[in-house]
Design an enzyme around this catalytic site. Structure first.
Site, PDB file in Angstrom:
ATOM      1  N   ASP A 413       0.873  -1.154   0.000  1.00 38.80           N
ATOM      2  CA  ASP A 413       0.000   0.000   0.000  1.00 38.80           C
ATOM      3  C   ASP A 413       0.928   1.226   0.000  1.00 38.80           C
ATOM      4  O   ASP A 413       2.084   1.105   0.382  1.00 38.80           O
ATOM      5  CB  ASP A 413      -0.855  -0.107   1.278  1.00 38.80           C
ATOM      6  CG  ASP A 413      -1.421   1.197   1.717  1.00 38.80           C
ATOM      7  OD1 ASP A 413      -2.251   1.719   0.983  1.00 38.80           O
ATOM      8  OD2 ASP A 413      -1.044   1.668   2.789  1.00 38.80           O
ATOM      9  N   ASP A 614      -1.822  -0.535   5.832  1.00 40.25           N
ATOM     10  CA  ASP A 614      -2.119   0.000   7.162  1.00 40.25           C
ATOM     11  C   ASP A 614      -3.537   0.514   7.299  1.00 40.25           C
ATOM     12  O   ASP A 614      -4.069   0.616   8.388  1.00 40.25           O
ATOM     13  CB  ASP A 614      -1.176   1.162   7.483  1.00 40.25           C
ATOM     14  CG  ASP A 614      -1.515   2.379   6.658  1.00 40.25           C
ATOM     15  OD1 ASP A 614      -1.773   2.206   5.445  1.00 40.25           O
ATOM     16  OD2 ASP A 614      -1.555   3.492   7.194  1.00 40.25           O
TER      17      ASP A 614
HETATM   18  N1  LIG Z   1     -10.218  12.033   5.266  1.00 39.75           N
HETATM   19  C1  LIG Z   1      -9.895  12.391   4.026  1.00 39.75           C
HETATM   20  N2  LIG Z   1      -9.683  13.680   3.725  1.00 39.75           N
HETATM   21  C2  LIG Z   1      -9.344  14.039   2.482  1.00 39.75           C
HETATM   22  N3  LIG Z   1      -9.200  13.221   1.477  1.00 39.75           N
HETATM   23  C3  LIG Z   1      -9.399  11.923   1.697  1.00 39.75           C
HETATM   24  C4  LIG Z   1      -9.757  11.441   2.981  1.00 39.75           C
HETATM   25  N4  LIG Z   1      -9.894  10.113   2.905  1.00 39.75           N
HETATM   26  C5  LIG Z   1      -9.613   9.774   1.647  1.00 39.75           C
HETATM   27  N5  LIG Z   1      -9.332  10.852   0.903  1.00 39.75           N
HETATM   28  C6  LIG Z   1      -9.004  10.884  -0.519  1.00 39.75           C
HETATM   29  O1  LIG Z   1      -9.310   9.649  -1.101  1.00 39.75           O
HETATM   30  C7  LIG Z   1      -8.137   9.068  -1.637  1.00 39.75           C
HETATM   31  C8  LIG Z   1      -8.197   7.588  -1.494  1.00 39.75           C
HETATM   32  O2  LIG Z   1      -8.171   7.257  -0.137  1.00 39.75           O
HETATM   33  P1  LIG Z   1      -7.791   5.790   0.315  1.00 39.75           P
HETATM   34  O3  LIG Z   1      -7.920   5.746   1.778  1.00 39.75           O
HETATM   35  O4  LIG Z   1      -8.582   4.847  -0.505  1.00 39.75           O
HETATM   36  O5  LIG Z   1      -6.292   5.625  -0.139  1.00 39.75           O
HETATM   37  P2  LIG Z   1      -4.969   6.202   0.547  1.00 39.75           P
HETATM   38  O6  LIG Z   1      -4.956   5.794   1.960  1.00 39.75           O
HETATM   39  O7  LIG Z   1      -4.809   7.650   0.259  1.00 39.75           O
HETATM   40  O8  LIG Z   1      -3.841   5.517  -0.256  1.00 39.75           O
HETATM   41  P3  LIG Z   1      -3.248   4.075   0.046  1.00 39.75           P
HETATM   42  O9  LIG Z   1      -4.216   3.134  -0.509  1.00 39.75           O
HETATM   43  O10 LIG Z   1      -1.943   4.081  -0.648  1.00 39.75           O
HETATM   44  O11 LIG Z   1      -3.081   3.977   1.520  1.00 39.75           O
HETATM   45  C9  LIG Z   1      -7.008   9.704  -0.917  1.00 39.75           C
HETATM   46  O12 LIG Z   1      -5.843   9.696  -1.658  1.00 39.75           O
HETATM   47  C10 LIG Z   1      -7.529  11.107  -0.712  1.00 39.75           C
HETATM   48  O13 LIG Z   1      -7.306  11.884  -1.838  1.00 39.75           O
HETATM   49 MG   LIG Z   2      -3.241   3.523   3.357  1.00 34.95          MG
END
Ligand SMILES: Nc1ncnc2c1ncn2[C@@H]1O[C@H](COP(=O)(O)OP(=O)(O)OP(=O)(O)O)[C@@H](O)[C@H]1O
Ligand SMILES: [Mg+2]
Ligand SMILES: [Zn+2]
Length: 837
Positions: A413, A614
């Site tokens: 991830d 994570d």
């Molecule tokens: N609480 C939040 N505030 C702002 N943007 C958010 C929030 N949660 C998610 N996003 C947006 O949605 C996208 C996708 O979130 P997701 O949790 O699926 O992946 P990530 O955690 O960013 O990436 P990874 O999968 O690599 O951990 C994020 O990159 C962000 O742009």
């Molecule tokens: Mg993540």
């Protein structure tokens, strides 16, 4: 008739509720017992059969490798001493392990062994004085009582164990009037058992050190009262002085200190703590006083969960072990029949040499003992699990360990795994004239403070730095939109925060301010209020120390790495550049279900796959992978729950190390199994080809048992301490780094200066190992220097970065490998170690 029929359920119900009430009234306690007599899985059944029927015993579990029996019981119904008595009645040599003691195991041979040995020695002078040969018989009798007791206990429960097989051999030897042989068998058997116990001490000590990390008492900060850790409520404030263990998980409310979290993370270096930092039970407060507001009951603290996991892991049997166990059940009776056949049939059909056949049958019986084979898996698994736990990797079972060794591909991830998950806000702009900056910040921080996404923390902090306090209680209808962002209602406004998917979903106007176009390597976020775009922001995050090294190490082991992220394609490509093109594939803008699909695709294409993640959005993919590894104690609870293993530290280099440990464990198990079978085959071959030698059979049996234990224990030494000095250096670098970021929070200038000083020493080499500073271990030091040398000539060696071409956005964006070097963007090893990791 119907009447009585109807009364049954009622009666049953009342009985049940009585029972339930009784069980609720009971106070269950766990007692740990050292039981020296447990050496085989045969004794596991015996212990269970002995203790389970006792009233007031709820659960019994036996950990063979460390000879520990864990009994969950109600002390008012059945006392510890009663349990010990029952076990000792069957000759199991049980004793209660004191709280926090390290599994005291007898270092000296028992009087039986000493007497047996002495008599045997004396009997060897029978060539001087023939009657001395009777002493050998005495030796057999002197050493036998524990065997007889245990064998009898097993036999009375219709179980056949090693003690009985050995006793048959002894009786057989006596019947053949070969007293020396009888004495030697008893002596060899009892001595080998004793040696095995000794060998297990180390493993056992390791396990109890895991279990006794938490101090039994704690001090309440306000009153100074000393209380039992088990009685501390959530929200109490406790005092932890320098040099003391933190007794319960919590948050620092007062004071400053450095804490050694080795017991959890496997890495020994001071982690600075100030008010609002989280601290965990079982970690060591190095200097300074802290007051901690507890956030969990003692029994729910992370370390207690860890303990339970390790315990469960030892009891959950792995594939190999289950196979062996299921065979062993039919195997032993079969062998007894075979032995009887060999002894009886040839004389019946008129073979001349009845004694030879009888001896052969005895050799067959002794050689048939599957002891070593049965031990070969659990002991190795136990040792490997302990080593894993010591290096901060919590593996939930032997199965997982075996799969770890088979891994062919790893899916990472991005946010929080490859990168730190500690975002900084680079740009934060209001769009249009609908809202003011302060109002926008207030809305966003209030909604974000309900989210656990790493981006949320950065946005809340940003608002706080502008003196705006979030009010999460004012937010209604909070929702997480997986893979997109979040939604909430505040002040009657409907607000979306998230990526461009959210923008597309919630706003009709898609035009984004000029400024946000062409930004490299950042994650861009949008704020939409009642259908209008009202704000944009950009966030950046750095790669973890050692991420590139870890991926390269995996590649050198023949394991390919892919990136699965919910973040934008640009952010994924940026991470890839920072890693020097180490990843083989990038997949971006994924929904949680896309991650699952891609993991199963990798599984089908490459082979057994590990997923490291994570976040909440990783949980389904973690479950899908052959081995799902969740990152960090502070990672999402969902990820930790569904994963097969948890990496307590944030050191991503533990990933290749874990695979290596898995491979080593598999090898150890294979060697154990092959050697234990080979020894038996050799003895039988000897018996058939030359003559049946009983004591050689016994030696081969107990000898391989001992070898299996010792061979498995080699797994204990490796892993955690393997890197020694290098590790210490890296730790120093990390704590420096942490101090820098702490300082940076106070004053950015101070940080550069303070670490800059260390940077000055860099020309002379690392201050702890005096190696020239080049390796990523010294990233912090280089960090400063690179800033100064940015314009200067760079290293001549330029790692070819794979050119990244992003095709589909939602779907796979597989990168063709090419050897063109992306200019500027972290392709030179010098800059890479400096800036990014
Ligand atoms: N609480 C939040 N505030 C702002 N943007 C958010 C929030 N949660 C998610 N996003 C947006 O949605 C996208 C996708 O979130 P997701 O949790 O699926 O992946 P990530 O955690 O960013 O990436 P990874 O999968 O690599 O951990 C994020 O990159 C962000 O742009
Ligand atoms: Mg993540
Ligand atoms: Zn055996």
């Amino acid at each position: 008739m119907t009447g009585s029929g109807e009364s049954y359920p009622a009666l049953e119900a009342s009985l049940l509720s009585d029972e339930a009430a009784a069980s609720a009234r009971r106070k269950w306690e766990k007692t740990y017992l050292d039981v020296l007599g447990v050496c085989c899985s045969a004794e596991v059944a015996l212990v269970e059969r002995l203790l389970a029927p006792l009233d007031g015993v709820r659960a019994v579990s036996v950990v063979v490798p460390s000879r520990t029996v864990v009994v969950e019981h109600d002390p008012s119904a059945v006392s510890q001493s009663r349990i010990v008595k029952v076990l000792n009645g069957a000759g199991l040599e049980a004793s209660v392990r004191a709280y926090g003691s390290s599994g005291v195991i007898g270092r000296w041979p028992s009087p039986y062994i000493v007497a047996c040995g002495a008599l045997l020695l004396a009997s060897s002078f029978r060539w001087l004085l023939p009657p001395l040969q009777w002493l050998a018989l005495g030796a057999a009798c002197a050493g036998a009582p524990p065997m007889v007791l245990r064998g009898f206990a097993a036999a009375s429960r219709l179980a056949l164990d090693i003690n009985i097989l050995m006793l048959i051999a002894v009786v057989g030897a006596v019947a053949l009037k070969d007293y020396t042989e009888a004495g030697v068998i008893v002596f060899l058997f009892t001595t080998a058992e004793w040696l095995e116990t000794l060998a297990c001490t180390k493993a056992s000590a390791g396990m109890s050190s895991l279990m006794s990390m938490i101090p039994p008492k704690a001090v309440l900060a306000e009153t100074g009262e000393v209380v039992n850790v088990r009685d501390i409520d959530v929200g109490a404030v406790i005092a932890v002085r320098a040099g003391e263990m933190v007794p319960v998980d919590g948050v620092v409310v007062d004071g400053q200190s450095e804490v050694d979290e080795r017991s959890l993370t496997g890495e020994s270096y001071p982690v600075p703590k100030q008010p609002l930092s989280e601290v965990w039970a079982g970690t060591l407060n190095l200097d300074g006083y802290i007051a901690v507001r507890t956030s969990a009951l003692a029994e729910n603290s992370t370390v207690a969960k860890m303990e339970r996991l390790v315990e469960e892991a030892q009891q959950s049997k792995s594939k190999t072990q289950r196979l062996i166990d299921s065979c062993a059940k039919y195997y032993t009776p079969a062998v007894v029949f075979l032995g009887a056949g060999v002894a009886l049939l040839p004389p019946l059909v008129g073979a001349r040499d009845a004694e030879r056949w009888f001896r052969l049958a005895l050799v067959l019986l002794v050689s048939a003992c599957p002891c070593a084979l049965v031990l070969s898996t659990p002991v190795a698994t136990f040792c490997a699990l302990l080593t894993a736990a010591r290096m901060g990797l919590l593996v939930k079972g032997g199965d997982v360990l075996e799969s770890l060794g088979e891994i062919k591909a790893v899916a990472f991830d991005k946010t929080g795994t490859i990168t730190r998950g500690e975002f900084t806000v680079d740009i934060f702009d209001v769009v249009g004239h609908k809202v003011q900056m302060s109002q926008l910040l207030y809305w966003i921080s209030s909604i974000e403070s309900k989210s656990s996404h790493p981006m949320a923390a950065a946005l809340v902090e940003y608002a706080q730095s502008k003196s705006i306090e979030p009010k999460p209680e004012c937010v209604a209808e909070f929702r997480i939109l997986p893979g997109e962002g979040i939604y909430g209602e505040i002040d009657g406004k409907r607000i979306y925060v998230g990526n461009k998917r959210v923008l597309a979903r919630a706003s009709s106007c898609q035009t984004v301010p000029e400024r946000m176009n062409g930004l490299k390597g950042v994650s861009i976020g949008y704020v939409i209020c009642d259908g209008d775009l009202v704000g944009v922001f950009s966030l950046s995050d750095d790669c973890r120390t050692g991420a590139a090294e870890a991926i390269r190490e995996l590649a050198s082991m023949g394991i390919s790495s892919v990136l699965l992220t919910g973040d934008s394609a640009e952010a994924a490509v940026h991470a890839q550049e920072r890693l020097g093109g180490a990843l083989e594939e990038l997949h971006s803008e994924l929904f949680p279900e896309d991650k699952v699909r891609l993991v199963s695709a990798v599984k089908a294409r490459v082979g057994p796959t590990m997923m490291v993640g994570d976040g909440m959005n990783d949980a389904p993919a973690l479950a899908m992978a052959d081995v799902g590894v969740s990152m960090g104690i502070s990672g999402s609870a969902a990820a930790m729950e569904t994963s097969h293993a948890t990496l307590m530290s944030s050191d991503i280099l533990r990933v290749p190390e874990a695979v290596r440990l898995g491979r080593r464990a598999r090898r150890t198990i294979a060697v154990n199994m092959v050697s234990s079978v080979a020894a038996k085959v050799a003895v039988l071959a000897l018996a058939l080809a030359w003559r049946p030698v009983l004591w050689a059979a016994v030696l081969a049996d107990v000898g391989t048992c001992l070898l299996v234990v010792l061979n498995s224990m080699l797994l204990l030494g490796e892993g955690g301490g393997r890197r020694g000095k290098e590790e210490a250096c890296r730790a120093t670098a990390r704590s420096l780094e942490m101090r820098r970021s702490q300082l940076a929070a106070v004053s950015p200038d101070a940080a550069t200066k303070s670490v800059g000083k260390t940077g000055g020493d860099a020309s002379k080499g690392c201050h702890c190992c005096h190696k020239p500073i080049k390796s990523p271990e010294h990233s912090v030091v280089i960090n400063v220097r690179v800033d100064e040398q940015r314009e200067g000539p760079t290293d001549a060696t330029c790692t070819p970065a794979k050119n990244v071409e992003v095709t589909g956005l939602v779907d796979a964006s597989v990168m063709p490998a090419s050897s063109s070097c992306v200019s500027g963007g972290g392709c030179c090893s010098r800059e890479k170690t400096g800036r990014n990791m």
